[in-house]
Motif scaffolding. Structure first.
Motif, PDB file in Angstrom:
ATOM      1  N   GLU A 166       0.833  -1.209   0.000  1.00  0.00           N
ATOM      2  CA  GLU A 166       0.000   0.000   0.000  1.00  0.00           C
ATOM      3  C   GLU A 166       0.864   1.254   0.000  1.00  0.00           C
ATOM      4  OE1 GLU A 166      -2.785   0.017   3.210  1.00  0.00           O
ATOM      5  OE2 GLU A 166      -3.904  -1.685   2.437  1.00  0.00           O
ATOM      6  N   GLN A 167       1.904   1.259   0.839  1.00  0.00           N
ATOM      7  CA  GLN A 167       2.779   2.426   0.923  1.00  0.00           C
ATOM      8  C   GLN A 167       3.535   2.647  -0.384  1.00  0.00           C
ATOM      9  OE1 GLN A 167       4.986   1.281   4.385  1.00  0.00           O
ATOM     10  NE2 GLN A 167       3.425   2.042   5.799  1.00  0.00           N
ATOM     11  N   CYS A 213       2.503   1.785  -3.400  1.00  0.00           N
ATOM     12  CA  CYS A 213       1.533   2.320  -4.364  1.00  0.00           C
ATOM     13  C   CYS A 213       1.315   3.812  -4.133  1.00  0.00           C
ATOM     14  CB  CYS A 213       0.201   1.578  -4.258  1.00  0.00           C
ATOM     15  SG  CYS A 213       0.243  -0.087  -4.952  1.00  0.00           S
ATOM     16  N   THR A 214       1.170   4.194  -2.872  1.00  0.00           N
ATOM     17  CA  THR A 214       0.976   5.607  -2.549  1.00  0.00           C
ATOM     18  C   THR A 214       2.182   6.430  -2.989  1.00  0.00           C
ATOM     19  OG1 THR A 214      -0.476   5.079  -0.706  1.00  0.00           O
ATOM     20  CG2 THR A 214       0.541   7.261  -0.686  1.00  0.00           C
ATOM     21  N   SER A 215       3.393   5.910  -2.765  1.00  0.00           N
ATOM     22  CA  SER A 215       4.591   6.651  -3.160  1.00  0.00           C
ATOM     23  C   SER A 215       4.689   6.771  -4.685  1.00  0.00           C
ATOM     24  CB  SER A 215       5.850   5.998  -2.601  1.00  0.00           C
ATOM     25  OG  SER A 215       6.170   4.801  -3.292  1.00  0.00           O
ATOM     26  N   ARG A 228      -4.112   3.098  -3.689  1.00  0.00           N
ATOM     27  CA  ARG A 228      -4.847   3.593  -4.870  1.00  0.00           C
ATOM     28  C   ARG A 228      -5.283   2.430  -5.697  1.00  0.00           C
ATOM     29  NH1 ARG A 228      -4.201   8.135  -8.373  1.00  0.00           N
ATOM     30  NH2 ARG A 228      -5.787   9.165  -7.286  1.00  0.00           N
ATOM     31  N   GLN A 235      -1.742   9.981  -2.928  1.00  0.00           N
ATOM     32  CA  GLN A 235      -2.828   9.665  -2.002  1.00  0.00           C
ATOM     33  C   GLN A 235      -4.165   9.521  -2.720  1.00  0.00           C
ATOM     34  OE1 GLN A 235      -2.897   9.120   1.305  1.00  0.00           O
ATOM     35  NE2 GLN A 235      -0.738   9.480   1.659  1.00  0.00           N
ATOM     36  N   VAL A 236      -5.059   8.784  -2.111  1.00  0.00           N
ATOM     37  CA  VAL A 236      -6.428   8.662  -2.587  1.00  0.00           C
ATOM     38  C   VAL A 236      -7.145   9.978  -2.301  1.00  0.00           C
ATOM     39  CG1 VAL A 236      -8.612   7.452  -2.208  1.00  0.00           C
ATOM     40  CG2 VAL A 236      -6.471   6.187  -2.169  1.00  0.00           C
ATOM     41  N   ASN A 288      -6.228   4.957   4.075  1.00  0.00           N
ATOM     42  CA  ASN A 288      -6.612   5.522   2.788  1.00  0.00           C
ATOM     43  C   ASN A 288      -5.428   5.608   1.833  1.00  0.00           C
ATOM     44  OD1 ASN A 288      -9.125   5.901   3.866  1.00  0.00           O
ATOM     45  ND2 ASN A 288      -8.684   7.991   4.519  1.00  0.00           N
ATOM     46  N   SER A 289      -4.368   4.860   2.083  1.00  0.00           N
ATOM     47  CA  SER A 289      -3.148   5.039   1.303  1.00  0.00           C
ATOM     48  C   SER A 289      -3.122   4.285  -0.003  1.00  0.00           C
ATOM     49  CB  SER A 289      -1.936   4.630   2.143  1.00  0.00           C
ATOM     50  OG  SER A 289      -2.063   3.274   2.515  1.00  0.00           O
TER      51      SER A 289
END
Length: 113
Positions: A80-81, A83-85, A113, A89-90, A110-111
């Protein structure tokens, strides 16, 4: 061997980069030096990566019998982290759409996407 499927919600996540970063993180968490291969599927409605991990440490040749559940949970969060990086953010709008469709990350963050 072990297998992992990475299936981010966002189609804009570069799966090759996600797979590489995910495996680097997993190696750091476990202390193993994995031999692994990934196959990227882009010809579906849900682009995803299959990762096949050899069951032996590449350096020591020691058989890896299991990976602890704690590390598996951490690997999920690290995906998740990552993907966020990679894509950010969503947005609040995306979060509202997820709520209507009942699609939320397992941990409530919410991290992803």
């Amino acid at each position: 061997y072990f297998k992992v499927i990475l299936s981010p919600e966002s189609k804009s996540v570069p799966l090759k980069e996600l797979a590489r970063k995910f495996m680097k993180n997993l190696q750091m968490q476990t202390g193993y030096s994995f031999s692994w291969k990934a196959v990227i599927h882009l010809n579906t409605d849900n682009p995803h990566a299959h990762i096949l991990i050899n069951g032996r440490d590449r350096r020591t040749r020691k058989l890896i019998e299991r990976i602890s559940p704690r590390i598996i949970r951490n690997a999920h969060l690290s995906a998740e982290q990552i993907c966020t990086s990679l894509v950010g953010q969503v947005t609040d709008k995306e979060l509202e759409i997820r709520k209507k469709k009942h699609i939320l990350p397992i941990d409530g963050l919410n991290s992803m996407r």
